[in-house]
Design a protein around this motif. Structure first.
Motif, mmCIF file in Angstrom:
data_model
loop_
_atom_site.group_PDB
_atom_site.id
_atom_site.type_symbol
_atom_site.label_atom_id
_atom_site.label_comp_id
_atom_site.label_asym_id
_atom_site.label_seq_id
_atom_site.Cartn_x
_atom_site.Cartn_y
_atom_site.Cartn_z
ATOM 1 N N SER A 155 -81.447 28.794 33.807
ATOM 2 C CA SER A 155 -81.704 30.167 33.364
ATOM 3 C C SER A 155 -82.126 31.000 34.569
ATOM 4 O O SER A 155 -82.278 30.479 35.681
ATOM 5 N N GLU A 156 -82.350 32.291 34.330
ATOM 6 C CA GLU A 156 -82.815 33.161 35.412
ATOM 7 C C GLU A 156 -84.230 32.813 35.869
ATOM 8 O O GLU A 156 -84.680 33.302 36.906
ATOM 9 N N LYS A 157 -84.921 31.955 35.120
ATOM 10 C CA LYS A 157 -86.257 31.515 35.523
ATOM 11 C C LYS A 157 -86.216 30.562 36.720
ATOM 12 O O LYS A 157 -87.254 30.240 37.300
ATOM 13 N N VAL A 179 -86.847 28.985 42.882
ATOM 14 C CA VAL A 179 -86.560 29.374 44.265
ATOM 15 C C VAL A 179 -86.771 30.878 44.376
ATOM 16 O O VAL A 179 -86.237 31.652 43.578
ATOM 17 N N THR A 180 -87.554 31.296 45.386
ATOM 18 C CA THR A 180 -87.923 32.704 45.478
ATOM 19 C C THR A 180 -87.946 33.185 46.931
ATOM 20 O O THR A 180 -87.689 32.412 47.860
ATOM 21 N N GLU A 181 -88.243 34.482 47.093
ATOM 22 C CA GLU A 181 -88.360 35.144 48.399
ATOM 23 C C GLU A 181 -87.047 35.018 49.178
ATOM 24 O O GLU A 181 -86.006 35.412 48.672
ATOM 25 N N ASP A 182 -87.063 34.444 50.379
ATOM 26 C CA ASP A 182 -85.860 34.441 51.225
ATOM 27 C C ASP A 182 -85.324 33.035 51.447
ATOM 28 O O ASP A 182 -84.703 32.748 52.479
ATOM 29 N N SER A 183 -85.558 32.137 50.505
ATOM 30 C CA SER A 183 -85.139 30.743 50.669
ATOM 31 C C SER A 183 -83.651 30.566 50.355
ATOM 32 O O SER A 183 -83.114 31.192 49.448
ATOM 33 N N ILE A 184 -83.015 29.657 51.115
ATOM 34 C CA ILE A 184 -81.588 29.401 50.971
ATOM 35 C C ILE A 184 -81.383 27.920 50.664
ATOM 36 O O ILE A 184 -81.899 27.051 51.370
ATOM 37 N N ILE A 190 -82.749 21.116 43.280
ATOM 38 C CA ILE A 190 -84.180 21.419 43.153
ATOM 39 C C ILE A 190 -84.537 21.213 41.693
ATOM 40 O O ILE A 190 -83.917 21.825 40.815
ATOM 41 N N GLN A 191 -85.540 20.373 41.402
ATOM 42 C CA GLN A 191 -85.810 20.061 40.001
ATOM 43 C C GLN A 191 -87.294 19.821 39.739
ATOM 44 O O GLN A 191 -88.114 19.935 40.640
ATOM 45 N N GLY A 192 -87.614 19.513 38.492
ATOM 46 C CA GLY A 192 -89.005 19.335 38.108
ATOM 47 C C GLY A 192 -89.718 20.674 38.090
ATOM 48 O O GLY A 192 -89.180 21.682 37.631
ATOM 49 N N ASN A 193 -90.947 20.686 38.602
ATOM 50 C CA ASN A 193 -91.727 21.925 38.731
ATOM 51 C C ASN A 193 -91.776 22.408 40.175
ATOM 52 O O ASN A 193 -92.719 23.085 40.579
ATOM 53 N N SER A 194 -90.790 22.054 40.959
ATOM 54 C CA SER A 194 -90.808 22.384 42.389
ATOM 55 C C SER A 194 -90.721 23.894 42.616
ATOM 56 O O SER A 194 -90.054 24.615 41.871
#
Length: 285
Positions: A155-157, A179-184, A190-194
């Motif tokens: 989802s968008e979350k 995944v947020t900010e400027d990360s690529i 990426i999974q779990g609560n990471s």
């Protein structure tokens, strides 16, 4: 100048001083160029028509370029604020930015079944919904064009609609991972609560469970179980169970397991286990 106008001024400042015109949306560059040409005519900035960033700053006898120039101008912003507020193109830029920022960065395409770690997941592929400045995995400025296919999310979350963050079409973000900010994210899961934030660059890696990654570079690495890693580089390694890594640490071809704290150190071709504090050291097998 209100807070949103200042926000827009900071965006214009960073883009003008760190990016070539081809690395930002065309309309955005149209306004930024007009704004900074006016500052150039007021002797507040220097203008050079090159293939790269076209504006630099002269501080006394010293040329300041890129983010060095951005940092200087931010500290002396009052010198520029009044000029911006008198510029009709700046006010047009603010209106443009409001509309641009209100447009979602990406939209969700139809669901597709993806196999991740031996399990099938029904995920949405993301599609860029506008042109926006981003980065390559090598931390090089680029422009994601509207219509570009990205990776897969539940989802968008999972992926911030703001910032430069993006995932390529060989990557997935699932569960409550974000995944947020400027990360690529490149060819990774990426999974779990990471949580992946800052300018983190992740390639060919698997980040799981409750891991927090901030301003770090990973390649060919697996991280599980409550890791916290900031301002570090990790390649071809496995990080497991309550590991903390800080401050320009470098990990290469190593296995680090359980309650290990690493600060400003290098660990190369090594295996470390449990309840160790490492600071300002080189550990090499």
């Amino acid at each position: 100048m209100n807070e949103y106008e200042k926000h827009c001024a900071m965006i214009a400042l960073e883009l003008a001083l760190t990016r070539a015109p081809s690395e930002m949306p065309a309309t955005m560059w149209k306004y930024i160029r007009k704004i900074f040409i006016r500052l150039y005519k007021k002797n507040l900035i220097e203008y050079f028509k090159t293939k790269g960033p076209q504006f630099i700053f002269l501080n006394g006898n010293e040329w300041l370029r890129g983010f060095e120039a951005v940092d200087y101008i931010k500290k002396h912003f009052d010198l520029y604020k009044n000029e911006l507020m008198c510029d009709e193109n700046f006010h047009k830029f603010v209106k443009y930015m409001k509309k641009w920022e209100d447009t979602p960065k990406y939209v969700l395409k139809e669901k597709k079944t993806i196999e991740i770690n031996g399990k099938s997941k029904d995920l949405y592929q993301i599609i860029a919904n506008k042109d926006f400045p981003s980065l390559t995995y090598d931390n090089v400025a680029c422009l994601i064009k509207k219509g570009t296919s990205g990776g897969y999310v539940e989802s968008e979350k999972n992926l911030d609609q703001n910032g430069k963050c993006w995932i390529d079409n060989f990557s997935s973000i699932i569960d409550s991972a974000y995944v947020t900010e400027d990360s690529i994210i490149n060819t990774s899961t990426i999974q779990g609560n990471s949580l992946i934030k800052g300018t983190s660059l992740i390639k060919n890696s698997n980040i799981c469970d409750n891991s927090i990654i901030d301003n770090s570079i990973f390649e060919e690495t697996t991280i599980k179980n409550n890791a916290y890693i900031t301002k570090s580089r990790i390649f071809r390694s496995t990080i497991l169970n309550d590991v903390e890594i800080y401050n320009d640490s470098y990990i290469y071809a190593s296995k680090i397991i359980g309650s290990i704290w690493v600060d400003h150190s290098s660990i190369i071709y090594s295996e470390l286990k449990g309840n160790i504090k490492i600071k300002n050291k080189l550990i090499q097998k």
